[in-house]
Design a protein around this motif. Structure first.
Motif, PDB file in Angstrom:
ATOM      1  N   THR A  68       0.834  -1.206   0.000  1.00 54.78           N
ATOM      2  CA  THR A  68       0.000   0.000   0.000  1.00 54.78           C
ATOM      3  C   THR A  68       0.864   1.249   0.000  1.00 54.78           C
ATOM      4  O   THR A  68       0.543   2.243  -0.673  1.00 54.78           O
ATOM      5  N   ARG A  71       2.086   1.811  -3.437  1.00 57.22           N
ATOM      6  CA  ARG A  71       0.983   2.311  -4.265  1.00 57.22           C
ATOM      7  C   ARG A  71       0.799   3.818  -4.071  1.00 57.22           C
ATOM      8  O   ARG A  71       0.629   4.568  -5.047  1.00 57.22           O
ATOM      9  N   LEU A  72       0.872   4.260  -2.827  1.00 54.45           N
ATOM     10  CA  LEU A  72       0.730   5.691  -2.541  1.00 54.45           C
ATOM     11  C   LEU A  72       1.898   6.486  -3.113  1.00 54.45           C
ATOM     12  O   LEU A  72       1.712   7.562  -3.699  1.00 54.45           O
ATOM     13  N   GLU A  98      -4.659  11.392  -1.338  1.00 56.57           N
ATOM     14  CA  GLU A  98      -4.515   9.996  -1.757  1.00 56.57           C
ATOM     15  C   GLU A  98      -4.972   9.050  -0.651  1.00 56.57           C
ATOM     16  O   GLU A  98      -5.619   8.025  -0.917  1.00 56.57           O
ATOM     17  N   LEU A  99      -4.629   9.353   0.598  1.00 59.40           N
ATOM     18  CA  LEU A  99      -5.057   8.516   1.717  1.00 59.40           C
ATOM     19  C   LEU A  99      -6.577   8.531   1.862  1.00 59.40           C
ATOM     20  O   LEU A  99      -7.199   7.488   2.094  1.00 59.40           O
ATOM     21  N   LEU A 102      -8.092   6.443  -0.778  1.00 58.53           N
ATOM     22  CA  LEU A 102      -7.872   5.027  -0.491  1.00 58.53           C
ATOM     23  C   LEU A 102      -8.856   4.502   0.550  1.00 58.53           C
ATOM     24  O   LEU A 102      -9.359   3.385   0.436  1.00 58.53           O
ATOM     25  N   ALA A 282      -5.051   1.776   6.453  1.00 60.36           N
ATOM     26  CA  ALA A 282      -4.676   1.958   5.049  1.00 60.36           C
ATOM     27  C   ALA A 282      -4.217   0.638   4.446  1.00 60.36           C
ATOM     28  O   ALA A 282      -4.507   0.345   3.276  1.00 60.36           O
ATOM     29  N   ALA A 285      -7.259  -1.281   3.638  1.00 58.06           N
ATOM     30  CA  ALA A 285      -7.906  -0.713   2.446  1.00 58.06           C
ATOM     31  C   ALA A 285      -7.193  -1.144   1.175  1.00 58.06           C
ATOM     32  O   ALA A 285      -7.824  -1.389   0.145  1.00 58.06           O
ATOM     33  N   GLY A 286      -5.866  -1.259   1.240  1.00 58.74           N
ATOM     34  CA  GLY A 286      -5.105  -1.595   0.057  1.00 58.74           C
ATOM     35  C   GLY A 286      -5.100  -3.070  -0.281  1.00 58.74           C
ATOM     36  O   GLY A 286      -4.989  -3.435  -1.453  1.00 58.74           O
ATOM     37  N   PRO A 289     -10.064  -4.811   1.374  1.00 52.49           N
ATOM     38  CA  PRO A 289     -10.905  -3.665   1.730  1.00 52.49           C
ATOM     39  C   PRO A 289     -12.283  -4.043   2.292  1.00 52.49           C
ATOM     40  O   PRO A 289     -13.316  -3.825   1.664  1.00 52.49           O
TER      41      PRO A 289
END
Length: 318
Positions: A68, A71-72, A98-99, A102, A282, A285-286, A289
């Motif tokens: 994750t 990805r960010l 971005e967070l 996500l 996070a 979520a990544g 989810p």
């Protein structure tokens, strides 16, 4: 706006109350301080490869997770090139954005109650995650929506858990179904039958804590779900995994294992006030989810509220 103790429809987007925002920010202090230590001085520097490497390390150490975090970072690098950004300060709002993007897919209110019979909510998780305490807090949540609530003491392995749930029931003046002898499935089956006979709206069903590696206990929780379905073919209407935020990346392992076994409908993340590992949401979520229905930042009934991605990121990154 509403918080845990204000009536609100269950099908609208979360809109936290100012009092909850204050408690959330205070509860996330440990996670925020840890993140800020890594970010200190970073946003005042010019962008280069080392800048992004440092940010990636900071996110990983905050339990955002390797995949994750990457990805960010990739998204920020692309945006920096697109906007021709050269200074770190300009990326801070983009990181927050971005967070938020996500985490927003994790926002979900509880499902509406069925047309007939009680809404059955099954609580699962490892030992000590806070299942029984969360049930007590949610009992108050539903009572403040003028719902009739019944508790099922399905943690038949620990007498203390039954006693704790009975104490919550006495405090809120709601019935608690218990059995001196019997397994979790039998207790919850009886609770659903009792709720139907008494015109109860919500059944909150506790279960014993178990580790995903305890295969016989994971088989047992599958049995509980099957028995609940026999009592009501549409139930359980929610299967909520209660996670202790202190477990960090292990929380993601729990999510995957319990979801594979039960097809979770949501998460309750507790004890965020006692950890610096709040970034794990996070990571969830990544990688898996599952919606986050509620967050807990303390022991009081007011310290549990609906998850809002924007409020969470605002409290995490100053």
């Amino acid at each position: 706006m509403f918080g845990l103790f204000k009536k609100a429809p269950q099908d609208i987007s979360p809109s936290p109350s100012p009092s909850w925002l204050g408690r959330l920010k205070a509860g996330l202090r440990g996670s925020r301080d840890k993140l800020q230590q890594g970010l200190s001085g970073l946003f005042g520097r010019k962008l280069d490869d080392q800048w992004f490497e440092t940010l990636e390390e900071t996110l990983i150490l905050a339990d955002v997770g390797v995949s994750t975090s990457r990805r960010l970072i990739h998204a920020l690098q692309q945006e920096a090139r697109r906007q021709r950004i050269e200074e770190g300060n300009a990326l801070k709002p983009l990181l927050k954005g971005e967070l938020m993007a996500l985490l927003r897919p994790l926002e979900r209110s509880l499902s509406p109650p069925p047309a007939e019979g009680p809404q059955v909510i099954l609580f699962v998780g490892v030992n000590g995650a806070g299942k029984t305490t969360s049930i007590g807090k949610l009992a108050q949540y539903f009572l403040n929506q003028d719902k009739k609530v019944l508790l099922a003491a399905g943690d038949t392995f620990r007498a203390a858990a039954v006693a704790q749930l009975v104490a919550w029931g006495e405090r809120h003046h709601v019935p608690v179904i218990t059995q001196e002898k019997g397994d979790s499935a039998a207790v919850i089956f009886d609770a659903i039958q009792a709720a139907r006979a008494r015109g109860i709206d919500i059944v909150l069903a506790d279960t014993a804590g178990r580790l995903p590696t305890q295969l016989h206990l994971m088989d047992e929780i599958r049995k509980v779900k099957r028995v609940v379905t026999k009592a009501d073919p549409t139930a359980p209407h929610e299967i909520l995994l209660v996670l202790d935020a202190n477990t960090g990346q292990n929380a993601l392992t729990q999510v995957k294992a319990f979801d594979d076994a039960l097809q979770l409908t949501g998460l309750i993340i507790t004890k965020l006030d006692g950890t610096a590992r709040g970034g794990v949401i996070a990571a969830i979520a990544g990688e898996r989810p599952i919606p986050v229905c509620f967050l807990g930042v303390g022991e009081g009934p007011e310290d549990l509220d609906i998850f809002s991605a924007d409020a969470y990121v605002d409290a995490l990154i100053e």
